[in-house]
Write an enzyme that holds these catalytic residues in place. Structure first.
Site, PDB file in Angstrom:
ATOM      1  N   GLY A  96       0.806  -1.212   0.000  1.00 31.26           N
ATOM      2  CA  GLY A  96       0.000   0.000   0.000  1.00 31.26           C
ATOM      3  C   GLY A  96       0.839   1.261   0.000  1.00 31.26           C
ATOM      4  N   GLY A 149      -0.474   4.361   0.378  1.00 34.03           N
ATOM      5  CA  GLY A 149      -1.239   5.461   0.949  1.00 34.03           C
ATOM      6  C   GLY A 149      -0.391   6.232   1.938  1.00 34.03           C
ATOM      7  N   PHE A 150      -1.040   6.966   2.822  1.00 29.00           N
ATOM      8  CA  PHE A 150      -0.298   7.787   3.784  1.00 29.00           C
ATOM      9  C   PHE A 150       0.584   6.929   4.694  1.00 29.00           C
ATOM     10  CE2 PHE A 150      -3.928  10.641   2.851  1.00 29.00           C
ATOM     11  CZ  PHE A 150      -3.201  11.746   2.439  1.00 29.00           C
ATOM     12  N   GLY A 151       0.036   5.822   5.220  1.00 28.42           N
ATOM     13  CA  GLY A 151       0.802   4.995   6.136  1.00 28.42           C
ATOM     14  C   GLY A 151       2.020   4.384   5.481  1.00 28.42           C
ATOM     15  N   GLU A 154     -19.037  17.306   1.916  1.00 26.38           N
ATOM     16  CA  GLU A 154     -18.231  18.031   0.927  1.00 26.38           C
ATOM     17  C   GLU A 154     -18.742  17.779  -0.482  1.00 26.38           C
ATOM     18  OE1 GLU A 154     -13.982  18.164   3.365  1.00 26.38           O
ATOM     19  OE2 GLU A 154     -14.487  16.401   2.167  1.00 26.38           O
ATOM     20  N   ASP A 208      -6.241   2.339   8.049  1.00 32.33           N
ATOM     21  CA  ASP A 208      -7.565   1.718   7.965  1.00 32.33           C
ATOM     22  C   ASP A 208      -7.519   0.205   8.126  1.00 32.33           C
ATOM     23  OD1 ASP A 208      -8.939   4.145   7.475  1.00 32.33           O
ATOM     24  OD2 ASP A 208      -8.290   4.100   5.391  1.00 32.33           O
ATOM     25  N   ALA A 243      -6.256  10.387   7.791  1.00 27.27           N
ATOM     26  CA  ALA A 243      -4.892  10.404   7.278  1.00 27.27           C
ATOM     27  C   ALA A 243      -3.857  10.511   8.392  1.00 27.27           C
ATOM     28  CB  ALA A 243      -4.724  11.561   6.290  1.00 27.27           C
ATOM     29  N   GLN A 244      -4.135  11.316   9.406  1.00 28.42           N
ATOM     30  CA  GLN A 244      -3.147  11.529  10.461  1.00 28.42           C
ATOM     31  C   GLN A 244      -2.828  10.256  11.236  1.00 28.42           C
ATOM     32  OE1 GLN A 244      -0.942  13.682  11.692  1.00 28.42           O
ATOM     33  NE2 GLN A 244      -1.293  14.876   9.865  1.00 28.42           N
TER      34      GLN A 244
END
Length: 478
Positions: free
Chosen positions: A10, A12-14, A173, A310, A326-327
């Site tokens: 992955g 992603g952010f992590g 949003e 996640d 995300a954090q």
């Protein structure tokens, strides 16, 4: 001697932040990701509504990591993790392969949850990928175009009704941006319809919008949505979705809402890989499929496996699982890298992971947002400015930040939308891929045929039933 092998599933952010934090560590990293780009998921809704292009929120992974020599980027989808032999089986485009590891970081993100009604996805796309956003862009802008052609008032109204399911940050949003399109950006561009008459309906089964932000900000957000013309239906459960509408149940009873454009932003779940890893490792998962991890983010019984973002379930100070934001993934990635480095240097392990909550934010419309940061609750213009700054800061790459700010200026200060191009391919590709299956299966079949031909070069006559068209070949391959 072979260096310590770290496999990361992955980008992603992590995963990305873990890799960056290991840039000076004596390790060889293999990154496995199903796409060739890193996705800044919080801004997907702006791609779907024509504010940003997909390239601005999805920089190429190889470009992001081009100065980090200890990383090998591989395209593919991790299918199975053999935790005993430390081997990952990967399904790549036209080829399957394996990756061995000494330490594994599983950070494959989350998928859309339809709460057991996966058939809804055909008519109400989620918001988890670039493909989702581009399909929704085609559906949203296409709806106005098709409505302009209608002579039947009922058909016109059906095309001008947009339903968003889920009143969390993504749903709010999304509903706000569709309302901006209808009431601010598109009026005056059509001869036979008034876009301002479009209905934007936001539905949620709970009794508040942005319910995790607290009553004060929830009320502010609800008021702003009403001012924008968004119809908010709370305590309303979706029971069916089809091509031409959506059926709900509320205190008023059963109701059908005719609508050609539906957006699903109601829930998330861990991908199937999380359950597979947990089963292989003998670990537990929660109802959403997330792995129950130790305080150091490792899988119980397997200190060499980290689950981030996640993919994990870890209780925070309040006893509730940490949120899928995300954090949490970013801080988890940095923490996992720190643990790995200390192990390699034979130093004591760091303290258990502690999440530092930097707050939550959501935009409602231009110049209007809500922000919950510590004890502070902000709404309106200042919250919107804070939202802009934070999101620009976390975009990867200077080019992405610059072009994003330019497009925001066009959309928020002016009345234009920089990215309104939508194609039939974007609108209908999901259905085609579902019908034909793996598009690389034809490549695999061709390679197998070439191998057979090389082994037995004697030409054979084509049988009348042999597939000839692309559709026939795709069906046969499937």
């Amino acid at each position: 001697m072979q260096r310590h092998r770290v496999a990361v599933i992955g980008a992603g952010f992590g995963g990305l932040f873990a890799i960056r934090a290991l840039r000076n560590a004596p390790v060889d990293i293999t990154l496995i990701n199903g796409t060739a780009y890193h996705l800044f998921q919080p801004l997907l809704y702006q791609v779907a509504t024509g504010v940003l292009s997909e390239g601005e929120i999805a920089p190429p992974i190889r470009e992001v990591l081009k100065r980090q020599d200890n990383v090998d980027v591989k395209l593919g989808w991790a299918q199975h993790v053999d935790t005993e032999n430390k081997v990952i089986s990967v399904h790549g485009p036209s080829i399957d392969y394996t990756v061995e590891y000494d330490t594994l970081i599983v950070a494959a993100g989350a998928s859309q949850s339809y709460f057991g009604n996966d058939q809804f996805s055909e008519f109400a796309p989620g918001m988890k990928s670039i493909d989702d956003a581009l399909e929704l862009r085609a559906r949203i802008f296409g709806a106005f175009e098709i409505a302009d052609l209608q002579t039947d008032p009922e058909a016109q109204e059906r095309w001008l009704t947009f339903v968003v399911v889920g009143a969390g940050p993504t749903g709010v949003e999304m509903a706000g941006q569709i309302a901006e399109l209808a009431h601010r950006n598109l009026p005056g561009q059509y001869k036979h319809i008034d876009p301002r008459k479009a209905r934007i309906i936001l539905i949620d089964a709970v009794g508040a919008v942005l319910n995790t932000f607290g009553d004060h900000l929830s009320t502010r957000a609800l008021r702003q949505l009403h001012l924008m013309g968004v119809e908010v239906e709370l305590n309303t459960k979706v029971v069916d979705v089809d091509l031409t509408g959506i059926e709900v149940e509320s205190e008023r009873g059963h109701q059908r809402i005719p609508s050609m454009t539906k957006v699903w932003a109601a829930g998330v779940q861990a991908p199937a890989l999380a359950r597979q890893v947990a089963e292989s490792a003998g670990a537990e998962t929660d109802r959403a499929g997330r792995i129950m991890v130790n305080p150091d983010l490792t899988v119980p019984g397997h200190p060499e496996i980290f689950a981030l973002g996640d993919m994990m379930n870890l209780a925070g100070p309040d006893g509730r699982p940490l949120p899928g934001v995300a954090q949490v993934a970013i801080q988890g990635g940095n923490y996992a890298a720190k643990v790995i480095e200390k192990r390699l240097r034979n130093k004591p392990a760091p303290d258990p992971f502690k999440y530092f909550d930097k707050g939550s934010m959501a935009t409602i419309s231009r110049f209007s947002a809500v922000a919950s940061v510590g004890k502070f609750r902000l709404s309106g213009f200042f919250a919107w400015i804070m939202w802009l700054v934070v999101h620009v800061f976390y975009l990867v790459g200077f080019k992405n930040r610059f072009t994003t700010v330019v497009h925001w200026a066009v959309s928020f200060l002016g009345r234009g939308r920089s990215e309104r191009v939508a194609t039939e391919q974007q609108a209908f590709a999901r259905r085609a891929m579902k019908e034909y299956g793996d598009p690389y299966q034809l490549v695999r079949a061709a390679e197998e045929a070439e191998a057979l031909k090389a082994a037995d070069p004697v030409p054979t006559e084509k049988h009348p039933s042999e597939p000839t068209t692309y559709a026939e070949k795709a069906t046969a391959a499937k």
